[in-house]
Design a protein around this motif. Sequence first.
Motif, mmCIF file in Angstrom:
data_model
loop_
_atom_site.group_PDB
_atom_site.id
_atom_site.type_symbol
_atom_site.label_atom_id
_atom_site.label_comp_id
_atom_site.label_asym_id
_atom_site.label_seq_id
_atom_site.Cartn_x
_atom_site.Cartn_y
_atom_site.Cartn_z
ATOM 1 N N GLY A 55 73.611 -99.190 -61.865
ATOM 2 C CA GLY A 55 72.802 -97.990 -61.699
ATOM 3 C C GLY A 55 73.673 -96.790 -61.410
ATOM 4 N N VAL A 90 68.111 -90.818 -61.897
ATOM 5 C CA VAL A 90 68.279 -91.968 -61.014
ATOM 6 C C VAL A 90 68.023 -93.173 -61.912
ATOM 7 N N THR A 92 68.556 -97.244 -62.977
ATOM 8 C CA THR A 92 68.853 -98.614 -62.563
ATOM 9 C C THR A 92 68.494 -99.534 -63.720
ATOM 10 N N ARG A 97 65.897 -103.614 -60.838
ATOM 11 C CA ARG A 97 64.830 -102.782 -60.284
ATOM 12 C C ARG A 97 64.047 -103.561 -59.232
ATOM 13 N N ALA A 102 67.990 -98.217 -56.362
ATOM 14 C CA ALA A 102 67.790 -96.763 -56.454
ATOM 15 C C ALA A 102 67.792 -96.148 -55.060
#
Length: 160
Positions: A55, A90, A92, A97, A102
């Motif tokens: 990320g 942002v 990821t 997730r 994040a």
Amino acid sequence: MQIRTATSADLAAVVQIEAECFPAAEAATELSLARRLALYPNHFWVLMDGKQLVGFVNGMATDEPDLRDEMYDDAALHNENGAWQMIFGVDTIPAYRRRGCAAMLLEHVIAEARRQGRKGLVLTCKDRLVHYYAKFGFVSEGISGSTHGDVTWYQMRLTF
């Protein structure tokens, strides 16, 4: 997991992740991401799980209080001493997730902006994410002037 600033060697991975996270009309191009990495790598944070980039958060610093669409593609608008840290994305990867990735990145970027003496941070998001960013102290300022990707965006601000 470790957070570090990005390098040009991360370009291929961030391009791939950007494409996984955003529709083509909204995703940053490889050229735009390369310029960001070249002109303000210390405002481009990546989250690593071992050797895998999972990320990232990136954006420029500026004295302008609002995030404008031109900022996404014109890296020369960056002002290292700018009052506001803009956040452009942002990202990821899907497999990571809902695991706090994040949040880890955002908390790091918020702490960095505070340490650097910024007034705060500004980002835009879709309506469905307004509540998510509010958890970090961002306040919705309503519909943004941004038309990036032909989508309705909401401007969020975290003021220190």
